[in-house]
Design a protein around this motif. Structure first.
Motif, PDB file in Angstrom:
ATOM      1  N   GLY A  11       0.753  -1.395   0.075  1.00 43.08           N
ATOM      2  CA  GLY A  11      -0.034   0.043  -0.032  1.00 43.08           C
ATOM      3  C   GLY A  11       0.775   1.130  -0.083  1.00 43.08           C
ATOM      4  N   SER A  12       2.198   1.178  -0.075  1.00 40.44           N
ATOM      5  CA  SER A  12       3.043   2.457  -0.023  1.00 40.44           C
ATOM      6  C   SER A  12       2.843   3.049  -1.456  1.00 40.44           C
ATOM      7  CB  SER A  12       4.392   2.002   0.209  1.00 40.44           C
ATOM      8  OG  SER A  12       4.898   1.287  -0.934  1.00 40.44           O
ATOM      9  N   ILE A  13       2.781   4.351  -1.326  1.00 38.80           N
ATOM     10  CA  ILE A  13       2.671   5.212  -2.419  1.00 38.80           C
ATOM     11  C   ILE A  13       4.229   5.383  -2.909  1.00 38.80           C
ATOM     12  CG2 ILE A  13       1.907   7.613  -3.337  1.00 38.80           C
ATOM     13  CD1 ILE A  13      -0.505   7.289  -1.244  1.00 38.80           C
ATOM     14  N   PHE A  14       4.001   5.052  -4.310  1.00 39.79           N
ATOM     15  CA  PHE A  14       5.615   5.429  -4.692  1.00 39.79           C
ATOM     16  C   PHE A  14       5.510   6.662  -5.941  1.00 39.79           C
ATOM     17  CE2 PHE A  14       3.614   2.223  -7.590  1.00 39.79           C
ATOM     18  CZ  PHE A  14       4.061   2.704  -8.623  1.00 39.79           C
ATOM     19  N   PHE A  15       4.523   7.219  -6.076  1.00 41.46           N
ATOM     20  CA  PHE A  15       4.297   8.325  -7.124  1.00 41.46           C
ATOM     21  C   PHE A  15       2.842   8.927  -6.984  1.00 41.46           C
ATOM     22  CE2 PHE A  15       3.588   9.868 -11.651  1.00 41.46           C
ATOM     23  CZ  PHE A  15       4.704  10.837 -11.659  1.00 41.46           C
ATOM     24  N   GLU A  16       2.998  10.274  -7.172  1.00 38.32           N
ATOM     25  CA  GLU A  16       1.699  10.977  -7.374  1.00 38.32           C
ATOM     26  C   GLU A  16       1.854  12.042  -8.160  1.00 38.32           C
ATOM     27  OE1 GLU A  16       1.315  14.033  -3.828  1.00 38.32           O
ATOM     28  OE2 GLU A  16       1.981  12.371  -2.938  1.00 38.32           O
ATOM     29  N   THR A  17       0.688  12.271  -8.785  1.00 31.11           N
ATOM     30  CA  THR A  17       0.742  13.346  -9.976  1.00 31.11           C
ATOM     31  C   THR A  17      -0.675  14.035  -9.813  1.00 31.11           C
ATOM     32  OG1 THR A  17       1.030  13.877 -12.183  1.00 31.11           O
ATOM     33  CG2 THR A  17       0.154  11.707 -11.678  1.00 31.11           C
ATOM     34  N   THR A  24      -5.725   8.440 -18.858  1.00 25.90           N
ATOM     35  CA  THR A  24      -5.551   6.793 -18.756  1.00 25.90           C
ATOM     36  C   THR A  24      -4.155   6.623 -18.140  1.00 25.90           C
ATOM     37  OG1 THR A  24      -4.771   6.877 -20.779  1.00 25.90           O
ATOM     38  CG2 THR A  24      -7.055   6.780 -20.599  1.00 25.90           C
ATOM     39  N   LEU A  25      -4.428   5.189 -17.787  1.00 25.34           N
ATOM     40  CA  LEU A  25      -3.044   4.892 -17.051  1.00 25.34           C
ATOM     41  C   LEU A  25      -1.783   4.724 -18.203  1.00 25.34           C
ATOM     42  CD1 LEU A  25      -1.192   3.142 -15.113  1.00 25.34           C
ATOM     43  CD2 LEU A  25      -2.491   1.097 -15.790  1.00 25.34           C
ATOM     44  N   GLU A  26      -2.522   4.341 -19.434  1.00 20.96           N
ATOM     45  CA  GLU A  26      -1.386   4.493 -20.679  1.00 20.96           C
ATOM     46  C   GLU A  26      -0.827   5.771 -20.801  1.00 20.96           C
ATOM     47  OE1 GLU A  26      -4.723   3.028 -20.550  1.00 20.96           O
ATOM     48  OE2 GLU A  26      -3.938   0.868 -20.408  1.00 20.96           O
ATOM     49  N   GLN A  27      -1.517   6.574 -20.743  1.00 19.52           N
ATOM     50  CA  GLN A  27      -1.083   8.039 -21.092  1.00 19.52           C
ATOM     51  C   GLN A  27       0.006   8.312 -20.068  1.00 19.52           C
ATOM     52  OE1 GLN A  27      -4.744  10.009 -21.064  1.00 19.52           O
ATOM     53  NE2 GLN A  27      -4.623  10.602 -23.249  1.00 19.52           N
ATOM     54  N   ASP A  28      -0.151   8.015 -18.606  1.00 24.28           N
ATOM     55  CA  ASP A  28       0.814   8.202 -17.731  1.00 24.28           C
ATOM     56  C   ASP A  28       1.965   7.361 -17.801  1.00 24.28           C
ATOM     57  OD1 ASP A  28      -1.023   9.913 -16.391  1.00 24.28           O
ATOM     58  OD2 ASP A  28      -1.345   8.680 -14.564  1.00 24.28           O
ATOM     59  N   LEU A  29       1.967   6.056 -18.288  1.00 26.38           N
ATOM     60  CA  LEU A  29       3.036   5.248 -18.507  1.00 26.38           C
ATOM     61  C   LEU A  29       4.023   5.920 -19.571  1.00 26.38           C
ATOM     62  CD1 LEU A  29       1.491   1.798 -18.664  1.00 26.38           C
ATOM     63  CD2 LEU A  29       3.218   2.453 -17.138  1.00 26.38           C
ATOM     64  N   PRO A  34       8.995   6.849 -13.281  1.00 23.74           N
ATOM     65  CA  PRO A  34       8.624   6.001 -12.159  1.00 23.74           C
ATOM     66  C   PRO A  34       7.563   4.651 -12.324  1.00 23.74           C
ATOM     67  CG  PRO A  34       8.621   8.011 -11.276  1.00 23.74           C
ATOM     68  CD  PRO A  34       8.685   8.341 -12.672  1.00 23.74           C
ATOM     69  N   LEU A  35       6.680   4.899 -13.473  1.00 26.41           N
ATOM     70  CA  LEU A  35       5.898   3.844 -13.539  1.00 26.41           C
ATOM     71  C   LEU A  35       6.318   3.105 -14.649  1.00 26.41           C
ATOM     72  CD1 LEU A  35       2.540   6.214 -14.208  1.00 26.41           C
ATOM     73  CD2 LEU A  35       3.150   4.830 -12.309  1.00 26.41           C
ATOM     74  N   GLN A  36       7.336   3.466 -15.589  1.00 22.44           N
ATOM     75  CA  GLN A  36       7.814   2.655 -16.576  1.00 22.44           C
ATOM     76  C   GLN A  36       8.706   1.640 -16.159  1.00 22.44           C
ATOM     77  OE1 GLN A  36       9.862   5.739 -18.956  1.00 22.44           O
ATOM     78  NE2 GLN A  36       7.824   6.513 -19.674  1.00 22.44           N
ATOM     79  N   GLU A  37       9.363   2.131 -14.794  1.00 22.57           N
ATOM     80  CA  GLU A  37      10.134   1.478 -14.231  1.00 22.57           C
ATOM     81  C   GLU A  37       9.621   0.280 -13.390  1.00 22.57           C
ATOM     82  OE1 GLU A  37      12.375   4.365 -11.632  1.00 22.57           O
ATOM     83  OE2 GLU A  37      13.638   4.654 -13.252  1.00 22.57           O
ATOM     84  N   ARG A  38       8.586   0.004 -13.105  1.00 23.77           N
ATOM     85  CA  ARG A  38       7.573  -0.911 -12.173  1.00 23.77           C
ATOM     86  C   ARG A  38       7.235  -1.766 -13.349  1.00 23.77           C
ATOM     87  NH1 ARG A  38       6.615  -0.486  -6.527  1.00 23.77           N
ATOM     88  NH2 ARG A  38       7.560   1.560  -6.066  1.00 23.77           N
ATOM     89  N   VAL A  39       6.826  -2.979 -12.668  1.00 20.84           N
ATOM     90  CA  VAL A  39       6.342  -4.103 -13.486  1.00 20.84           C
ATOM     91  C   VAL A  39       4.878  -3.978 -13.614  1.00 20.84           C
ATOM     92  CG1 VAL A  39       5.821  -6.833 -13.326  1.00 20.84           C
ATOM     93  CG2 VAL A  39       8.270  -5.939 -12.804  1.00 20.84           C
ATOM     94  N   LYS A  40       4.242  -4.087 -14.512  1.00 19.94           N
ATOM     95  CA  LYS A  40       2.687  -4.036 -14.614  1.00 19.94           C
ATOM     96  C   LYS A  40       2.088  -4.934 -13.748  1.00 19.94           C
ATOM     97  CE  LYS A  40       0.239  -1.811 -18.486  1.00 19.94           C
ATOM     98  NZ  LYS A  40      -0.378  -1.865 -19.591  1.00 19.94           N
ATOM     99  N   GLY A  41       0.877  -4.633 -13.187  1.00 20.98           N
ATOM    100  CA  GLY A  41       0.222  -5.395 -12.153  1.00 20.98           C
ATOM    101  C   GLY A  41       0.825  -5.628 -10.824  1.00 20.98           C
TER     102      GLY A  41
END
Length: 119
Positions: A11-17, A24-29, A34-41
């Motif tokens: 539940g830790s927050i790693f990014f906020e905007t 959409t999530l796709e636009q954020d990606l 920070p989102l690109q560095e994470r594994v989807k799911g």
């Protein structure tokens, strides 16, 4: 609106905007590293209107996500310096206002009933 991205394991927050509701999530990606560095799911996000949580943000020392409910939880410092984790104060106020309204209605109905008894 604030979008909080959080880890699904703790539940830790790693990014906020700041965002608008139609982004959409796709636009954020495409935009946020920070989102690109994470594994989807392994993460998710929650959108909150700033005004709905403003008081909590200004008066807390941390925020995370309750994985059971998907709601934000805020960390506050107690009197002796310990950390207190609680639901948003604004949500508590809303619940208490609703409860108070129900109690006032019940009291009004009871008063009306008593007046019909002629006591």
């Amino acid at each position: 609106m604030i979008r909080y991205y959080y880890d699904l394991t703790d539940g830790s927050i790693f990014f906020e905007t700041n965002c608008n509701s139609d982004r959409t999530l796709e636009q954020d990606l495409e935009v946020f590293k920070p989102l690109q560095e994470r594994v989807k799911g392994t993460y998710s996000y929650i959108d909150k209107e700033y005004e709905d949580i403003k008081f909590d943000l200004e008066n807390s020392v941390g925020v995370s996500v309750d994985l059971d409910t998907g709601n934000l939880i805020f960390e506050h410092k107690g009197e002796n310096g310990d950390t207190i984790i609680q639901d948003p104060i604004t949500e508590k106020i809303t619940r208490l206002e609703a409860k108070t309204e129900l109690q006032e209605q019940a009291l009004a109905e009871l008063t009306m009933y008593i007046s019909t008894l002629g006591i």
